[in-house]
Design an enzyme around this catalytic site. Structure first.
Site, mmCIF file in Angstrom:
data_model
loop_
_atom_site.group_PDB
_atom_site.id
_atom_site.type_symbol
_atom_site.label_atom_id
_atom_site.label_comp_id
_atom_site.label_asym_id
_atom_site.label_seq_id
_atom_site.Cartn_x
_atom_site.Cartn_y
_atom_site.Cartn_z
ATOM 1 N N GLY A 4 0.905 -1.182 0.136
ATOM 2 C CA GLY A 4 0.193 -0.086 -0.016
ATOM 3 C C GLY A 4 0.740 1.452 0.001
ATOM 4 C CE1 TYR A 35 1.126 7.378 4.764
ATOM 5 C CE2 TYR A 35 -0.748 6.100 4.042
ATOM 6 C CZ TYR A 35 -0.098 7.359 4.335
ATOM 7 O OH TYR A 35 -0.948 8.481 4.110
ATOM 8 N N GLY A 36 3.384 1.066 3.189
ATOM 9 C CA GLY A 36 4.351 -0.207 3.342
ATOM 10 C C GLY A 36 4.104 -1.483 2.439
ATOM 11 C CE LYS A 82 2.283 -0.631 6.925
ATOM 12 N NZ LYS A 82 1.172 -0.144 7.285
ATOM 13 C CG ASP A 118 -6.683 4.045 3.279
ATOM 14 O OD1 ASP A 118 -7.969 3.926 2.259
ATOM 15 O OD2 ASP A 118 -5.989 3.326 2.841
#
Length: 290
Positions: free
Chosen positions: A18, A20-21, A38, A124
């Protein structure tokens, strides 16, 4: 929760990614257990990493993913419990059975109620960020989440994946509100009932029009204050509301009523997670774990 060394974990495969990671399935060579690893993306200023860790440390609930360990070097990693699949994969097979759908929605709302009681907004929510293992649902990926007491960042105005983004955000409102999460949860509820996304837009304006075509173009009579939003345009096409948002066979009348309350245009009138758990759709009152 302690810092551990990366060499303790052996990456097996990529299971998600995604903004962010990137998420890997990994083997904890010390315990022999499988975990989710992650790897944070672009943490040069550490802000995303610090924010997500701080948020996860505040949350402790059966329906919120648990953070087990942290790795600071050579890059930033978070180690979570491993869940079997996400809701998106389940929905590829079609609608959820009604009993399962009710169970999943109840757990989603329980997790959200806990987050909101802690003044944390996910911002989200989408099927990919809802993880499942047997009968347990957990909210995951808090990379876009924020704490209500902290000031808004300039780059958070359009947070949220497009199909699940609330109309007030699309019209230019600040995303820092629990009602933002309830809109997304309503979209997910409808998707569980039908097996298809409710509002599949392909850009901001098309997303708004997709919503308007089903719920009706909002006016001051249906949404007080709507004309004052920055992106409101009096030239918006005028669509009437559809009589049925989803097929009557997809969910019972109580479910349709709850869905309507979750997808209220006016965010100040949108049902809260705690209120939703007391809705007749769930049969009996649900005691919250705070």
């Amino acid at each position: 929760m302690v810092e551990v060394a990366l060499k303790r974990y052996r990456q097996l495969e990529t299971i998600g990614s995604g903004t962010y990671g990137v998420i890997y399935k990994a083997l904890d060579t010390q315990s022999g257990e499988l975990v989710a690893l992650k790897k944070m993306i672009d943490c040069s200023d550490n802000e995303d990493f610090i924010r997500e860790v701080g948020i996860l440390k505040k949350l402790n609930h059966p329906n919120v993913i648990s953070l087990d360990h942290i790795i600071f070097r050579p890059t930033y990693y978070l180690i979570f419990e491993l869940m079997k699949m996400d809701l998106k994969k389940v929905l590829r097979a079609g609608p959820c059975p009604k009993k399962i759908m009710r169970k999943y929605l109840k757990q989603l709302l329980c997790g959200l109620a806990h987050c909101h009681q802690a003044n944390i907004y996910h911002l989200d929510l989408k099927p990919e960020n809802i993880l499942l293992s047997k009968d347990t649902l957990k909210i995951a990926d808090f990379g876009a989440a924020h704490i209500a007491t902290l000031p808004a960042c300039k780059d958070t105005i359009t947070l949220g994946t497009l199909w699940y983004r609330s109309p007030e955000i699309l019209l230019g409102a600040s995303p820092f509100a629990a009602s933002t999460d309830l809109w997304a949860a309503g979209c997910i509820f409808a998707e569980m009932a039908t097996g298809k996304p409710l509002f599949p837009g392909d850009c901001d304006i098309h997303q708004l029009y997709t919503i308007f075509q089903k719920l009706g173009t909002p006016t001051e009579n249906t949404w007080s204050g709507v004309t004052k939003y920055p992106h409101y345009d009096k030239k918006f096409p005028k669509w009437p509301a559809q009589k049925q948002l989803i097929p009557p066979s997809a969910v019972c009348p109580n479910g349709r009523d709850l869905l309507q309350k979750m997808l209220s245009y006016d965010p100040t009138k949108r049902i809260s997670a705690q209120e939703a758990l007391l809705h007749p759709y769930f049969g009996t009152k649900t005691k919250q774990r705070s």
